[in-house]
Write a protein that holds these residues in place. Structure first.
Motif, mmCIF file in Angstrom:
data_model
loop_
_atom_site.group_PDB
_atom_site.id
_atom_site.type_symbol
_atom_site.label_atom_id
_atom_site.label_comp_id
_atom_site.label_asym_id
_atom_site.label_seq_id
_atom_site.Cartn_x
_atom_site.Cartn_y
_atom_site.Cartn_z
ATOM 1 N N ILE A 53 0.922 -1.222 -0.079
ATOM 2 C CA ILE A 53 0.143 0.038 0.183
ATOM 3 C C ILE A 53 1.013 1.222 -0.010
ATOM 4 C CG2 ILE A 53 -1.808 1.411 1.297
ATOM 5 C CD1 ILE A 53 -2.738 -1.164 -0.068
ATOM 6 N N ARG A 107 3.666 1.770 -1.169
ATOM 7 C CA ARG A 107 4.192 1.899 -2.424
ATOM 8 C C ARG A 107 3.142 1.927 -3.654
ATOM 9 N NH1 ARG A 107 7.290 -1.303 0.789
ATOM 10 N NH2 ARG A 107 9.669 -0.800 0.694
ATOM 11 N N ASP A 108 2.092 2.427 -3.113
ATOM 12 C CA ASP A 108 0.778 2.301 -4.276
ATOM 13 C C ASP A 108 0.554 1.182 -5.073
ATOM 14 O OD1 ASP A 108 -1.418 3.821 -5.050
ATOM 15 O OD2 ASP A 108 0.072 5.095 -6.517
ATOM 16 N N GLN A 109 0.875 -0.144 -4.398
ATOM 17 C CA GLN A 109 0.660 -1.286 -5.282
ATOM 18 C C GLN A 109 -0.322 -2.047 -4.982
ATOM 19 O OE1 GLN A 109 5.195 -2.113 -4.982
ATOM 20 N NE2 GLN A 109 4.554 -3.272 -6.654
ATOM 21 N N PHE A 110 -1.734 -1.455 -4.762
ATOM 22 C CA PHE A 110 -2.613 -2.360 -4.138
ATOM 23 C C PHE A 110 -3.157 -3.502 -5.335
ATOM 24 C CE2 PHE A 110 -7.354 -2.963 -3.673
ATOM 25 C CZ PHE A 110 -7.366 -3.654 -2.483
ATOM 26 N N ILE A 132 -2.676 5.541 7.191
ATOM 27 C CA ILE A 132 -3.679 5.834 6.334
ATOM 28 C C ILE A 132 -4.974 6.363 6.829
ATOM 29 C CG2 ILE A 132 -2.848 4.237 4.179
ATOM 30 C CD1 ILE A 132 -4.711 2.190 5.359
ATOM 31 N N GLU A 165 -10.173 4.992 4.090
ATOM 32 C CA GLU A 165 -9.552 4.297 3.022
ATOM 33 C C GLU A 165 -9.105 2.934 3.426
ATOM 34 O OE1 GLU A 165 -5.518 4.994 0.446
ATOM 35 O OE2 GLU A 165 -5.759 6.407 1.933
#
Ligand SMILES: O=C(O)[C@H](CS(=O)(=O)O)OP(=O)(O)O
Length: 256
Positions: free
Chosen positions: A87, A89-92, A116, A120
């Motif tokens: 998350i 690393r913005d890799q959901f 977070i 979200e």
């Protein structure tokens, strides 16, 4: 579960697959041979296995290990820290693909090491619960981040509403943050307040230390959900649940 001999008046234990009375074990890097040995003696008492934090990233023979646990009919999930590593690393979407790639049926959603927005986090829970059974974790790994009981209740309730099968109360491997003081002592007032609002069967209490396991068993009963149990502590824990170790021996006898 078959026991080796007959003893009268043993506390009644739920049977697998259980919704209540869960023992969640943390595997933080057992070898395949150790995992086989573990399953031989303790598989019968183990309900779910967490591959601790992001150990699955560096564990050799990961697929073989997952296969071993699957053959033993014990659900497995990757630690929440792995979810957080994706998350942050913005890799959901990559995380979702990773779960598919390894055939995972459970996943942990946590925010113990990242900040977070809670809405979200709940959206992640909700999206992931279309794919797997979600276990979410409440509480920070940072001992300086202490929040009030009403906040724990709010967060737990929102995560259950978003689709979490169970919520974990944070304690880490050491049992010295979250629901515990840094000495390992339970934050009793916090636990009591949580239990006024959240059904006990919805919570898995991380309780790596024996004194913590005993405390929850005496408060809630034989069939309390406990987590972060070390593989070598599964059989000892089972005896504590049944009043067959000094720590709870008289507690259960006196209940008769
Ligand atoms: O939060 C946990 O209980 C674990 C183990 S530790 O905090 O890294 O010691 O982490 P998780 O990422 O949930 O497996």
């Amino acid at each position: 579960m078959s026991l080796n001999y007959t003893l009268n008046n043993i506390p009644e234990r739920t049977i697998k697959p259980r919704d209540k009375g869960i023992t969640m074990v943390m595997d933080k890097g057992l070898s395949l041979r150790q995992a086989e040995d573990f399953l031989e003696v303790a598989g019968i008492h183990t309900d779910i296995i967490k591959l601790g934090w992001a150990t699955s990233f560096v564990t050799p023979n990961l697929e073989e290990k997952l296969k071993l646990y699957k053959e033993a009919n014990i659900p497995v999930y990757f630690g929440g820290t792995l979810f957080e590593a994706f998350i942050v690393r913005d890799q959901f979407d990559d995380y979702r693909r990773t779960l598919d790639k390894f055939g995972m049926e459970y996943a942990e959603v946590s925010d113990g090491s990242i900040d977070i927005n809670h809405e979200e986090k709940c959206q992640f829970i909700s999206k992931l619960s279309e794919q797997v059974t979600v276990i979410s974790e409440v509480g920070s790994k940072d001992a300086t981040k202490i929040f009030a009981p009403y906040k724990w209740i709010q967060l737990m309730q929102a995560e259950i509403n978003a689709g979490s099968w169970k919520v974990i109360a944070e304690a880490r491997e050491g049992g010295n943050v979250g629901i515990y003081r840094d000495s390992g002592e339970v934050r009793q007032g916090l636990v009591d307040e949580i239990l006024t609002q959240i059904p006990e069967e919805k919570i898995i209490w991380e309780a790596p230390q024996k004194a913590q396991q005993v405390w929850f068993i005496e408060l809630i009963g034989t069939n309390v959900n406990l987590g972060n149990i070390a593989p070598a502590e599964v059989i000892p824990l089972e005896t504590i649940r049944l009043g067959l170790r000094g720590d709870t021996f008289n507690h259960f006898l006196n209940q008769k």
